[in-house]
Design a protein around this motif. Structure first.
Motif, PDB file in Angstrom:
ATOM      1  N   GLY A 103     -16.993 104.172  13.637  1.00  0.00           N
ATOM      2  CA  GLY A 103     -15.710 104.135  14.505  1.00  0.00           C
ATOM      3  C   GLY A 103     -14.497 104.737  13.773  1.00  0.00           C
ATOM      4  O   GLY A 103     -14.750 105.280  12.965  1.00  0.00           O
ATOM      5  N   SER A 104     -13.243 104.857  13.817  1.00  0.00           N
ATOM      6  CA  SER A 104     -12.351 104.944  13.733  1.00  0.00           C
ATOM      7  C   SER A 104     -11.734 104.045  12.927  1.00  0.00           C
ATOM      8  O   SER A 104     -12.131 103.025  12.781  1.00  0.00           O
ATOM      9  N   GLU A 105     -10.428 104.164  11.876  1.00  0.00           N
ATOM     10  CA  GLU A 105      -9.850 103.435  10.893  1.00  0.00           C
ATOM     11  C   GLU A 105      -9.428 101.988  11.192  1.00  0.00           C
ATOM     12  O   GLU A 105      -9.593 100.997  10.672  1.00  0.00           O
ATOM     13  N   ASN A 106      -9.169 102.159  13.109  1.00  0.00           N
ATOM     14  CA  ASN A 106      -9.003 100.118  13.131  1.00  0.00           C
ATOM     15  C   ASN A 106      -9.894 100.257  15.187  1.00  0.00           C
ATOM     16  O   ASN A 106     -10.070  99.005  14.684  1.00  0.00           O
ATOM     17  N   SER A 107     -10.863 100.575  14.208  1.00  0.00           N
ATOM     18  CA  SER A 107     -12.022 100.310  15.433  1.00  0.00           C
ATOM     19  C   SER A 107     -12.763  99.347  15.307  1.00  0.00           C
ATOM     20  O   SER A 107     -12.409  98.212  16.063  1.00  0.00           O
ATOM     21  N   SER A 108     -12.398  98.492  13.895  1.00  0.00           N
ATOM     22  CA  SER A 108     -13.673  97.739  13.655  1.00  0.00           C
ATOM     23  C   SER A 108     -11.932  95.646  14.209  1.00  0.00           C
ATOM     24  O   SER A 108     -12.516  95.023  14.283  1.00  0.00           O
ATOM     25  N   LYS A 109     -11.060  96.341  13.618  1.00  0.00           N
ATOM     26  CA  LYS A 109      -9.508  95.397  14.271  1.00  0.00           C
ATOM     27  C   LYS A 109     -10.002  95.590  15.784  1.00  0.00           C
ATOM     28  O   LYS A 109      -9.822  94.249  15.923  1.00  0.00           O
ATOM     29  N   PHE A 110     -10.206  96.390  16.078  1.00  0.00           N
ATOM     30  CA  PHE A 110     -10.411  96.542  17.772  1.00  0.00           C
ATOM     31  C   PHE A 110     -11.070  95.910  18.208  1.00  0.00           C
ATOM     32  O   PHE A 110     -11.195  94.682  19.345  1.00  0.00           O
ATOM     33  N   VAL A 111     -12.477  96.131  17.779  1.00  0.00           N
ATOM     34  CA  VAL A 111     -13.441  95.375  17.991  1.00  0.00           C
ATOM     35  C   VAL A 111     -13.387  94.041  17.899  1.00  0.00           C
ATOM     36  O   VAL A 111     -13.900  92.997  18.868  1.00  0.00           O
ATOM     37  N   ASN A 112     -13.522  93.955  16.735  1.00  0.00           N
ATOM     38  CA  ASN A 112     -13.186  92.423  15.782  1.00  0.00           C
ATOM     39  C   ASN A 112     -12.404  91.642  17.087  1.00  0.00           C
ATOM     40  O   ASN A 112     -12.552  90.854  17.693  1.00  0.00           O
ATOM     41  N   GLY A 113     -11.218  92.115  17.140  1.00  0.00           N
ATOM     42  CA  GLY A 113      -9.286  91.538  18.827  1.00  0.00           C
ATOM     43  C   GLY A 113     -10.233  91.189  19.902  1.00  0.00           C
ATOM     44  O   GLY A 113     -10.220  90.224  20.085  1.00  0.00           O
ATOM     45  N   VAL A 114     -11.741  92.406  20.873  1.00  0.00           N
ATOM     46  CA  VAL A 114     -12.217  92.152  21.633  1.00  0.00           C
ATOM     47  C   VAL A 114     -12.868  90.795  21.456  1.00  0.00           C
ATOM     48  O   VAL A 114     -13.159  89.838  22.928  1.00  0.00           O
ATOM     49  N   LEU A 115     -13.878  90.864  20.856  1.00  0.00           N
ATOM     50  CA  LEU A 115     -15.055  90.096  20.874  1.00  0.00           C
ATOM     51  C   LEU A 115     -14.664  88.591  20.420  1.00  0.00           C
ATOM     52  O   LEU A 115     -15.171  88.135  20.683  1.00  0.00           O
TER      53      LEU A 115
END
Length: 155
Positions: A103-115
Protein backbone atom coordinates in the motif's frame (compact mmCIF):
# COMPACT_ATOMS: atom_id res chain seq x y z
CA UNK A 1 -5.45 -10.42 -2.14
CA UNK A 2 -3.74 -10.11 -5.51
CA UNK A 3 -6.65 -11.74 -7.34
CA UNK A 4 -9.22 -9.53 -5.63
CA UNK A 5 -7.10 -6.48 -6.42
CA UNK A 6 -6.93 -7.43 -10.08
CA UNK A 7 -10.66 -8.18 -10.25
CA UNK A 8 -11.36 -4.64 -9.06
CA UNK A 9 -9.75 -3.43 -12.30
CA UNK A 10 -11.25 -6.17 -14.47
CA UNK A 11 -14.83 -6.49 -13.25
CA UNK A 12 -15.81 -8.31 -16.45
CA UNK A 13 -13.37 -11.17 -15.71
CA UNK A 14 -14.13 -14.32 -13.78
CA UNK A 15 -12.50 -14.20 -10.34
CA UNK A 16 -11.61 -17.90 -10.53
CA UNK A 17 -9.82 -17.38 -13.86
CA UNK A 18 -7.82 -14.57 -12.28
CA UNK A 19 -7.09 -16.67 -9.18
CA UNK A 20 -6.06 -19.71 -11.24
CA UNK A 21 -3.64 -17.61 -13.30
CA UNK A 22 -2.11 -16.21 -10.11
CA UNK A 23 -1.96 -19.68 -8.56
CA UNK A 24 -0.12 -21.06 -11.60
CA UNK A 25 2.44 -18.27 -11.30
CA UNK A 26 3.11 -19.03 -7.60
CA UNK A 27 2.05 -22.68 -7.40
CA UNK A 28 4.72 -23.76 -4.93
CA UNK A 29 3.95 -20.92 -2.53
CA UNK A 30 0.15 -21.00 -2.20
CA UNK A 31 -2.78 -22.96 -0.87
CA UNK A 32 -5.12 -23.35 -3.84
CA UNK A 33 -8.04 -24.57 -1.73
CA UNK A 34 -7.82 -21.61 0.63
CA UNK A 35 -7.48 -19.11 -2.23
CA UNK A 36 -10.55 -20.45 -4.04
CA UNK A 37 -12.58 -20.49 -0.83
CA UNK A 38 -11.45 -17.01 0.17
CA UNK A 39 -12.03 -15.27 -3.18
CA UNK A 40 -15.33 -17.09 -3.65
CA UNK A 41 -16.62 -16.11 -0.22
CA UNK A 42 -15.39 -12.53 -0.56
CA UNK A 43 -17.14 -12.14 -3.93
CA UNK A 44 -20.28 -13.86 -2.58
CA UNK A 45 -20.35 -11.48 0.40
CA UNK A 46 -18.89 -8.43 -1.35
CA UNK A 47 -21.84 -6.12 -0.69
CA UNK A 48 -21.87 -7.05 3.02
CA UNK A 49 -18.10 -6.70 3.31
CA UNK A 50 -18.08 -3.33 1.55
CA UNK A 51 -20.91 -2.14 3.82
CA UNK A 52 -18.83 -3.21 6.82
CA UNK A 53 -15.88 -1.20 5.47
CA UNK A 54 -18.11 1.82 4.85
CA UNK A 55 -19.57 1.63 8.35
CA UNK A 56 -16.12 1.32 9.94
CA UNK A 57 -14.66 4.18 7.85
CA UNK A 58 -17.63 6.48 7.15
CA UNK A 59 -15.41 9.37 6.08
CA UNK A 60 -14.10 7.24 3.19
CA UNK A 61 -16.63 6.30 0.48
CA UNK A 62 -15.85 2.79 -0.74
CA UNK A 63 -15.10 3.99 -4.28
CA UNK A 64 -12.49 6.44 -2.91
CA UNK A 65 -10.52 3.83 -0.96
CA UNK A 66 -7.37 2.73 -2.77
CA UNK A 67 -7.96 -0.54 -4.59
CA UNK A 68 -5.07 -2.26 -2.81
CA UNK A 69 -6.41 -1.18 0.59
CA UNK A 70 -9.88 -2.47 -0.36
CA UNK A 71 -8.47 -5.83 -1.43
CA UNK A 72 -6.52 -6.17 1.82
CA UNK A 73 -9.54 -5.16 3.90
CA UNK A 74 -11.88 -7.49 2.02
CA UNK A 75 -9.70 -10.52 2.71
CA UNK A 76 -9.12 -9.51 6.33
CA UNK A 77 -12.81 -8.86 6.99
CA UNK A 78 -13.68 -12.22 5.47
CA UNK A 79 -11.15 -13.89 7.78
CA UNK A 80 -12.09 -11.81 10.82
CA UNK A 81 -15.88 -11.81 10.63
CA UNK A 82 -16.98 -14.56 8.23
CA UNK A 83 -14.43 -17.39 8.42
CA UNK A 84 -12.99 -16.92 11.91
CA UNK A 85 -10.52 -19.79 11.36
CA UNK A 86 -7.58 -17.50 12.10
CA UNK A 87 -7.13 -15.69 15.44
CA UNK A 88 -8.20 -12.04 15.09
CA UNK A 89 -4.87 -10.53 16.13
CA UNK A 90 -3.12 -12.62 13.48
CA UNK A 91 -5.60 -11.43 10.81
CA UNK A 92 -5.08 -7.79 11.78
CA UNK A 93 -1.30 -8.11 12.01
CA UNK A 94 -1.01 -9.82 8.62
CA UNK A 95 -3.29 -7.27 6.94
CA UNK A 96 -1.26 -4.40 8.39
CA UNK A 97 2.01 -5.99 7.26
CA UNK A 98 0.65 -6.58 3.74
CA UNK A 99 -0.55 -2.96 3.64
CA UNK A 100 2.96 -1.81 4.61
CA UNK A 101 4.44 -3.78 1.71
CA UNK A 102 1.90 -3.11 -1.05
CA UNK A 103 0.00 0.00 0.00
CA UNK A 104 0.78 3.66 0.26
CA UNK A 105 2.53 5.38 3.15
CA UNK A 106 -0.72 5.57 5.15
CA UNK A 107 -2.27 2.24 4.10
CA UNK A 108 -1.14 0.30 7.15
CA UNK A 109 -2.62 2.90 9.52
CA UNK A 110 -5.89 2.95 7.58
CA UNK A 111 -6.16 -0.86 7.46
CA UNK A 112 -5.28 -1.12 11.16
CA UNK A 113 -7.86 1.54 12.05
CA UNK A 114 -10.69 -0.14 10.12
CA UNK A 115 -9.88 -3.64 11.40
CA UNK A 116 -9.25 -2.39 14.94
CA UNK A 117 -12.67 -0.72 14.95
CA UNK A 118 -14.33 -3.93 13.77
CA UNK A 119 -12.44 -6.00 16.32
CA UNK A 120 -13.24 -3.62 19.16
CA UNK A 121 -16.94 -3.41 18.24
CA UNK A 122 -17.55 -7.13 17.62
CA UNK A 123 -19.12 -8.68 20.74
CA UNK A 124 -17.49 -12.03 19.92
CA UNK A 125 -14.14 -10.45 20.70
CA UNK A 126 -15.09 -8.46 23.80
CA UNK A 127 -13.51 -9.52 27.07
CA UNK A 128 -16.86 -10.85 28.37
CA UNK A 129 -17.85 -12.68 25.19
CA UNK A 130 -14.47 -13.84 23.94
CA UNK A 131 -14.36 -17.25 22.29
CA UNK A 132 -12.35 -19.94 24.05
CA UNK A 133 -10.68 -20.73 20.71
CA UNK A 134 -9.34 -17.20 20.48
CA UNK A 135 -7.96 -17.31 24.01
CA UNK A 136 -6.21 -20.61 23.31
CA UNK A 137 -4.86 -19.41 19.97
CA UNK A 138 -3.51 -16.19 21.47
CA UNK A 139 -1.02 -18.16 23.51
CA UNK A 140 0.83 -19.02 20.31
CA UNK A 141 0.76 -15.51 18.82
CA UNK A 142 4.15 -13.79 18.86
CA UNK A 143 4.62 -10.32 20.27
CA UNK A 144 3.62 -7.61 17.82
CA UNK A 145 5.59 -4.57 16.85
CA UNK A 146 4.53 -1.64 19.06
CA UNK A 147 4.38 0.81 16.16
CA UNK A 148 1.45 -1.13 14.66
CA UNK A 149 -0.82 -0.06 17.54
CA UNK A 150 -3.02 -3.14 17.53
CA UNK A 151 -5.99 -3.09 19.84
CA UNK A 152 -5.15 -4.87 23.10
CA UNK A 153 -7.73 -7.61 23.57
CA UNK A 154 -7.39 -7.32 27.34
CA UNK A 155 -8.46 -3.66 27.48
Amino acid sequence: MQSLYESDFRSDSNIYDIANRNISAYQEECDKTYIHKCVGEVIKNLKKIDKIISDAAPEWPIDQIAKIDKAILRVAIYELLFSRDIPPKVVINEAVEIAKIYGSENSSKFVNGVLGTLFKNDPRYSQDGIDDNIVEAEQDIPEYNDDINLIDINK
